[in-house]
Design an enzyme around this catalytic site. Sequence first.
Site, PDB file in Angstrom:
ATOM      1  N   LYS A 184       0.844  -0.780  -0.391  1.00 32.64           N
ATOM      2  CA  LYS A 184      -0.017   0.037  -0.293  1.00 32.64           C
ATOM      3  C   LYS A 184       0.862   0.957  -0.011  1.00 32.64           C
ATOM      4  CE  LYS A 184      -3.448  -2.645   0.117  1.00 32.64           C
ATOM      5  NZ  LYS A 184      -3.929  -3.313   0.851  1.00 32.64           N
TER       6      LYS A 184
HETATM    7  C1  PLP Z   1      -5.496  -4.318   0.923  1.00 37.73           C
HETATM    8  C2  PLP Z   1      -6.757  -4.220   1.041  1.00 37.73           C
HETATM    9  C3  PLP Z   1      -7.481  -4.343   2.725  1.00 37.73           C
HETATM   10  C4  PLP Z   1      -7.144  -5.225   3.191  1.00 37.73           C
HETATM   11  O1  PLP Z   1      -6.223  -4.808   3.738  1.00 37.73           O
HETATM   12  P1  PLP Z   1      -4.823  -5.962   5.272  1.00 37.73           P
HETATM   13  O2  PLP Z   1      -4.497  -4.319   5.478  1.00 37.73           O
HETATM   14  O3  PLP Z   1      -4.476  -5.969   3.964  1.00 37.73           O
HETATM   15  O4  PLP Z   1      -6.023  -6.200   5.983  1.00 37.73           O
HETATM   16  C5  PLP Z   1      -9.183  -4.512   2.279  1.00 37.73           C
HETATM   17  N1  PLP Z   1      -9.678  -3.522   1.037  1.00 37.73           N
HETATM   18  C6  PLP Z   1      -8.876  -3.563   0.001  1.00 37.73           C
HETATM   19  C7  PLP Z   1      -9.101  -3.555  -1.106  1.00 37.73           C
HETATM   20  C8  PLP Z   1      -7.709  -3.882   0.164  1.00 37.73           C
HETATM   21  O5  PLP Z   1      -6.645  -3.327  -1.740  1.00 37.73           O
END
Ligand code: PLP
Length: 383
Positions: A184
Amino acid sequence: MSEEFLPFSRPTISRAAIDDVVACLESGWITTGPRVAQFTEALQTYLGAPYVLPLANATAGLHLTLLALNLQPGDEVITTPMTFAATLNTIILAGAKPVLVDIDPTTYNMDLNLLEEAITEKTRVIMPVHFAGLPVDLDQLYEIADRHRLRVIEDAAHAIGAEYKGKRIGSMGDIQVFSFHPNKNMTTGEGGCVVTRDAGLAKQVGLLRFHGIDREAWNRYGKSGKQDYEVVLPGFKYNMMDIQGAIGLHQLRELDSFNARRAELANRYQEALADWPQWTLPEQPDYDHKHVWHIYTPLLNPDVAHMDREEFMTAMKEKNIGTGLHYRAAHLYPYYRENFGFKLGDFPHAESVSDRIVSLPLFPLMTDAEHDRVLDVMYSIFK
Ligand SMILES: *Cc1c(COP(=O)(O)O)cnc(C)c1O
């Protein structure tokens, strides 16, 4: 000629962050404590939000906010098929039914013009995703949500640093959930946070986050804290560690520069690929916004490219370039098909995007030379 493998994403971890993780490990306090407290304050300041709750990951954030809203069996939560499994899974884990609305095929965000048709007397929550860090039209979204008295959880996993009409995502609206997964826009290893302006909801998420105990470990065992506490509900174990907080503090300071480089690279793709018939490029809406380009995701035109998306991804891999797939349309996965009756044809825009979308390499440390290499390799593959 064998060049080094170029991944589609890679986190940027500074020496200062590494040193602070080491200092945290040496301090004797590794789990939730002073560094998470500092990270919480830094996020409150950056986002302009009164309540920020760091967590083990964003999936935990979606899960806990949905639980805190006290959904009853049969209640419906509206979301998009163009998302990660966590979005649908947490709705189901909270005891509700996921209802999907097709996407706008040019932005991949939920088509808000189709939203009202999906609202029933069972609907309780709308859960849109700011896809790739492009904010959905919040004025239109909240106008509909307010008129139907619905709560909104913005899945903002892609969108830290993004802005809508001059305001940061997280600084307004009902509830936002950010992710700090390594892919991210900023990372804490694993990690995430819930953001809200609702004191009651923040309190409930805080309890659910840590065993239903109303004080955190640092308060109980720290110098000044008392050791007694009450358990007021059966909670989870979704707290963030200080090791993560240490990384997050440094990442947050660099976030705006990370996002600026992401935008530079994305715009470089948009310009370079504009004349390539093999691609249909992502578009941006007319309303004022800042896109933070978590991923760069054009659509492959298989008839022109003479290959499908899987063949393209394999050809890139053979040339040592990684690509990603975000996402296959969620409603076509077996669990959701079998349990909620979704089928091929339900959401035609999401399905068309699902078949053709690919994430090209994009991360702040990527150099212009690496960017050129991606373009050169694509040129050779299509030729
Ligand atoms: C990455 C992601 C999540 C989950 O995030 P985590 O921190 O890995 O639990 C949820 N929704 C979307 C759209 C994502 O891209």
